[in-house]
Every structure is written in structure tokens, then in C-alpha cells.
Design an enzyme around this catalytic site. Sequence first.
Site, PDB file in Angstrom:
ATOM      1  N   GLU A  24       0.841  -1.183   0.000  1.00 30.28           N
ATOM      2  CA  GLU A  24       0.000   0.000   0.000  1.00 30.28           C
ATOM      3  C   GLU A  24       0.881   1.239   0.000  1.00 30.28           C
ATOM      4  OE1 GLU A  24      -3.130  -0.011   2.771  1.00 30.28           O
ATOM      5  OE2 GLU A  24      -3.757   2.022   2.263  1.00 30.28           O
ATOM      6  N   THR A  41       0.793   5.798  -0.802  1.00 34.43           N
ATOM      7  CA  THR A  41      -0.062   6.960  -0.558  1.00 34.43           C
ATOM      8  C   THR A  41      -1.236   6.991  -1.523  1.00 34.43           C
ATOM      9  OG1 THR A  41       2.092   7.986  -0.393  1.00 34.43           O
ATOM     10  CG2 THR A  41       0.187   9.354   0.086  1.00 34.43           C
ATOM     11  N   TYR A  42      -0.972   6.612  -2.759  1.00 38.51           N
ATOM     12  CA  TYR A  42      -1.983   6.810  -3.788  1.00 38.51           C
ATOM     13  C   TYR A  42      -2.724   5.552  -4.173  1.00 38.51           C
ATOM     14  CZ  TYR A  42       1.079  10.801  -4.145  1.00 38.51           C
ATOM     15  OH  TYR A  42       1.836  11.879  -3.846  1.00 38.51           O
ATOM     16  N   VAL A  89      -3.404   0.990  -3.535  1.00 37.32           N
ATOM     17  CA  VAL A  89      -3.209  -0.283  -2.854  1.00 37.32           C
ATOM     18  C   VAL A  89      -2.985  -1.326  -3.935  1.00 37.32           C
ATOM     19  CG1 VAL A  89      -4.161  -1.885  -1.179  1.00 37.32           C
ATOM     20  CG2 VAL A  89      -4.916   0.488  -1.193  1.00 37.32           C
ATOM     21  N   VAL A  90      -2.051  -2.233  -3.729  1.00 40.13           N
ATOM     22  CA  VAL A  90      -1.801  -3.256  -4.738  1.00 40.13           C
ATOM     23  C   VAL A  90      -2.243  -4.620  -4.229  1.00 40.13           C
ATOM     24  CG1 VAL A  90      -0.061  -4.402  -6.122  1.00 40.13           C
ATOM     25  CG2 VAL A  90       0.131  -1.975  -5.686  1.00 40.13           C
ATOM     26  N   LYS A  95      -3.906  -2.651  -9.202  1.00 42.86           N
ATOM     27  CA  LYS A  95      -3.514  -1.436  -8.508  1.00 42.86           C
ATOM     28  C   LYS A  95      -4.777  -0.603  -8.340  1.00 42.86           C
ATOM     29  CE  LYS A  95       0.180   1.966  -9.091  1.00 42.86           C
ATOM     30  NZ  LYS A  95       1.262   2.338 -10.004  1.00 42.86           N
ATOM     31  N   ASP A 137      11.573   8.277 -14.926  1.00 45.57           N
ATOM     32  CA  ASP A 137      11.832   7.731 -13.592  1.00 45.57           C
ATOM     33  C   ASP A 137      12.473   6.354 -13.686  1.00 45.57           C
ATOM     34  OD1 ASP A 137      11.999   7.692 -10.890  1.00 45.57           O
ATOM     35  OD2 ASP A 137       9.927   7.128 -10.531  1.00 45.57           O
TER      36      ASP A 137
END
Lengths: 349, 332
Positions: free
Chosen positions: B21, B23-24, B26-27, B42, B137
Site C-alpha cells: 500500500e 499513498t496513492y 493499494v496493490v 492497482k 523515472d
Amino acid sequence: MIEDDRSKDMCPICKTDRYLSPNMVFLINPECYHKICESCVDRIFSLGPAPCPYPKCGKILRKNKFKRQVFDDLVIEREIDIRKRVNSIYNKTEEDFESLESFNSYLEDVENIVFNLTNNVDVEQTTKDLNKYEEEHKIEILEKNMRESQKNADFVKYQESIAQLKHEKMRIQQQMELEDLEYQRQQKQVLLDKLASNPGGSSEELIAQSNSNILKRSSLRKRQFQQLTNQLDQRIQTSNPFKRGRSSESDEVGSSTPFTPFKGDRDLNKRYTLLDTGKTDADVSTGTYHDPYVSGLAKNKEFLGAGWRLELVFERALDEAFMGMGCFIDKEKELKAEVKLEGGDGISV
Amino acid sequence: MTTGNSGSPISRYTKDRKVGEGTYAVVYLGKQVNNDRKIAIKEIKTGLFKDGLDMSAIREVKYLQELHHINVIELIDVFTAHNTNNLNLVLEFLPGDLEVLIKNTSVVFKPSDIKSWLLMTLRGIHHCHRNFILHRDLKPNNLLLSPTGELKIADFGLARAMGNPNEDLTSNVVTRWYRAPELLFGAKHYVEAVDMWSIGIIFAELMLRTPYLPGKDDLDQVDVTFRALGTPTEQNWPNVSNLPLYNALKVYPPPSRQELRNRFSAATDTALNLLCSLTELNPGKRCTSTQALLHEYFTESPAPTLPSELPKNDVAGGDSDDDEPENKRRKV
């Protein structure tokens, strides 16, 4: 535990402690594997063979058989010694056998002997057999030894020459780097002198000239270095007995699976050729394309410093314009469906 | 959950286990019902942002929908469940990543393994660049490994398409250690070369087994980068002084070949050449993905290892569902 540790670091004969004499070294003799410190060995055995000073041992030991202990565990140390001795007698390698099976049974025999000797099973009988084998195969063993040592010597020679080559290359390169630095310094000095001697002349021209001089020289030097290293490489290739077989082998492997860097994911068939981009506003002649707005951006030094290029903008616009031409979506869908039916696993293709 | 090929999206997948999990999002780990394929779901948390959805989720969906390549993570599906209103991204399940592998000192990397990973990374990024998408990234943590050994570029949360030429791009992208010098100088009009720099640093990290340029903060990153690779000047990088943050730099000389050779003692000369052209300070001279793939490093012996033979971290049990929790997908 503490007791144990201390006895480990103390010679049981002279009671010297490692704590007080940190340089002390323990030696063992493969007759009985009792640990004795070096100075004791010197003292007791320098006048010839003597019995082991351990109580109830009494085996006759010779000084030249003493050696340093390699393994902490004496059982292993002993097994390695036995293995060495047996292998020096049973020294055949796979190429001496006609089939793998016979070689394997030979290896098993060797292992049996080693096992018997290390675990004290039928020691007398086994040693007798071992000695008998040695007697019978004396000449064979010697021959084999000669051949092996020849091979080893060849290999060592090869490795040495490779190391030498590498060293040589490094030396040349280092020297060249030093010389280059010196040359650059000199050029700078010359330039300064020139600038000082004619204050009226255009300095930028002179600087540009000296820069191009340096550039020319460095590319020349690079070529020189390449040549030198190639020569060295060739020399080693011709003198090396091992490489030949190997290189032809790897060639075969390489040719069977050609390497494709892009795996087909590359558009080699661009449907356009990029024209010259007009550098200035005035330069709107034939054979160039000029876009005043984008060209304006190309004068912005901040853009240029970040790696931005005018050509990239045009290339992208054209790529996007032509992208997907020659693709037939319906056909691809059909193909995909077919593969899916065959494969049945549904993983997209 | 019920089976069924068509029907509502939720019934096509199962959510079995929560694996991480952030901030944005939950997997969850799950399965595609009709073929038992392992997937990762996701679930983006909504309601956290006043403008609706999180930007990175939109970016991820936007670009992954377009990209289909063996070395880019596959976005299988996107759906919202009617009762929760959350956005769910269905991604292929990838049990490992390169960072874990680099840190696992019990795994030995052969030169051919490094070559294979670099090759797959370059192929993936070439596909992105070919479609004018910047990843922005790249780091070992975002290079995931499939059970068959294929490397896949993931996390397109910072990706964007090359904009119009006059548009400003933010220079505050890419994890610090993998940030290209033009970004350190605050450039707003950078190009694909920023991704190539990151790949160069990853290449170095694969050889060293430790981060190549670990800056403690943004200022330190500038110092560390130029101490290793030399301070750029107007001579070797024209117009660099016009970048916003270029000022008052400590001048380091560029490293000599010998210094690099000492640092990367196991690298061949060709490998060093490639590394140097990937970590070229001037983005205009840095090699592109096409040039990198055509580099002789890849044709030089040893040939790159086949993906199936590459070292893996833990052999994830094929069908069993009890994979190690550490194997969870990256932070979200």
C-alpha cells in the site's frame, strides 16, 4: 570453551602461548598429525629423525615432512594428504579411457581407496594394493606426469603472455595520455605567446586555430593507438596455442543465432528525408524548410543547452504524420485471433 | 467471485491478497479468471485530491495503453467497481525487480547477465522513445523481472509525451541518483537523453553492485556527479551556462580513462565506451537508444544471456500462492 581456545593457541611441548609470542607457527607431520610449534620442531628434529614428543605416540618423525596446517579440521587435513598421495599414483584423466563408464569405475576405485585409508578400513590390504599398483604402472604414471606438466606449463605461459599484453597496452595508453597533456599545455603556451605578440590581431581566430590543431592531433593519436593495440593483439593470436580451437567454436555458436538488437522494433523505412533546416530567417532558399517560430526557439540558448534540437521537432512531426502507414488493423486482428485459437492461453502476442 | 468470460469487469478477475500500500494506491495480487493468469491490481484511492484523480494514475493509464512491447509492463485492463468508485489498473504480475537482485549479494552477476538486462532495458526504452514518450523515472527499482526472466520497464507515473516545442517541462523529475546533469541544472526543455543518462547510471550500478552516484540531497548530487564525471564547461557542453541553475560550481577535471578502468575493473574496453557515451554530460552528444543498441558492446563476446537463464532472486513457486511478501511489487 575458554579452556579449549587457550589450548588451541599453546604449544603442548614448550607451553609457549600465542598471547605472549604472537609470531609462533604450528606445524604438523602427516605421520601422526600432532601439533608442534616451529621452535620445538627446530629444537627436536634438527639432528635427524626423532620420536614424536607427544606422550604415548612415539612415531618416528622427520623434519622435512613437517608442514603448515591448511584446514582447521585435522580429519580433513589428513584426507587431503591421502588424496594427494593416491592421486599422484592413480593419475589418469578422462582422455585415457575409451568410454565414460570405464573412467567412472576407475574414479570409483580411487574413491574407495581414499575412503579406506581415511577411515581406517582394511588399511594394510589397501596400502599393499596401492604399492603394488604403483610398482606395476611406474612408467605409465611417469609419462602421464610429464604430459600434464607440459600442459600446465603451456597454460601458464599463455596466461603470462596475456597479462603482459594487457600491461603493455596500459603502458602505451598512459604514456600517450601524458604526452597529450604536455602537448596541450605547450599549445596553450604558444597561443598565449602569439596573443601577446600581436595585440591588434583577432584573438578568436587564433584560439579557434589552436583548438582545431589540438583536435586534429588527438584524432591522429587515437588512430595510432588503435593500430598499436591491433598489432599487439595479432601477435598474441598467432603465438597462442589454445585460442584457435576456441574462437572457431564460438563462431559456430554465434552464427546459429544471429543477434538482433531491436528485435524488429525499429522503423528503418522512414517515408521521408529531412531537408536542410534554414539556419537564419534570410536563408529561405530552395531545398530548405524554414519555420520562423521554431527557428526562433532554436536561438534560445537555454533550449540548446538542455539538448533540444530543431531537427528533433521536425523529425517528430514527420514521424507522427507517417506513423501507422502500411499497417492494416483488420489484418492484424485476424492474425491475432488465429494465434489465440492455436495457443489457447490468451496471452497477447 | 464468479467466473465468466464476459460480464462485468470485476468478475473477470479475482483479488486474492493485498501485497502493498502506498499513498496513492493499494496493490493486490489476483488472477485472471478465464485463464488463471497471475495479475496485479492497482487500486487508486480517489477522493484524496481536490482535482479528482491522482496525476500519476492518469499518466500510467494514458501511456501504458499505448505501449505494447515485451520489455514494457503490460496494462491488461482498467475498470471501476460500481460500488466503490475506485479506479483499478490490472497489470501483469511481475515478482521481482532489479534493485532487490543488485542488493542480494549471494547472487553473482556474469558480464553476459548485465549485458542481457541492459539490452532489454534499452529495447523497452527505445520503444517508448520511438513513440515520443519520456519515462523520466528509470531506476533499478522500476525495472521489474518476469518469472521467465524478461525485464520490463514499469511505473509510468512520471512519464509524459514530448510536448510542443514551446511547452515547459518540469526539471524536478527522476529519482535523484539517476538524474541527468541538465535536470540538475533545472533545464525545462530536455529531451529523451534524460532517460539515457539514467540507463547509464543503472549500467554502472549493475557492474558495481552499489549505487554509482548516491547524492545525499539535490546539492550534493551535483557535487557527486561532477566529482565522478568532471564539471561541464562551455567547451565540452555549449550553452550549458544558460541553464537556470548553472552557477558557482566547483570545477573537477574529467576522469581519465585509467581512473574509470580502475573503478570498473571488470568492464571491458567496449563496455566502458558504451558507459561513457551513456553518461556523456552534454545531452546533445549523449547516445540515443538507437545508437546504444547498435553499439559493438552487444555484439562483442560474451553474448547476452537468454532471459530464462538469468539469475533470479527467489524461485517463486509456480502455482502456489504463497510467494514471499518481500516480493511484492514496488511501492506505489
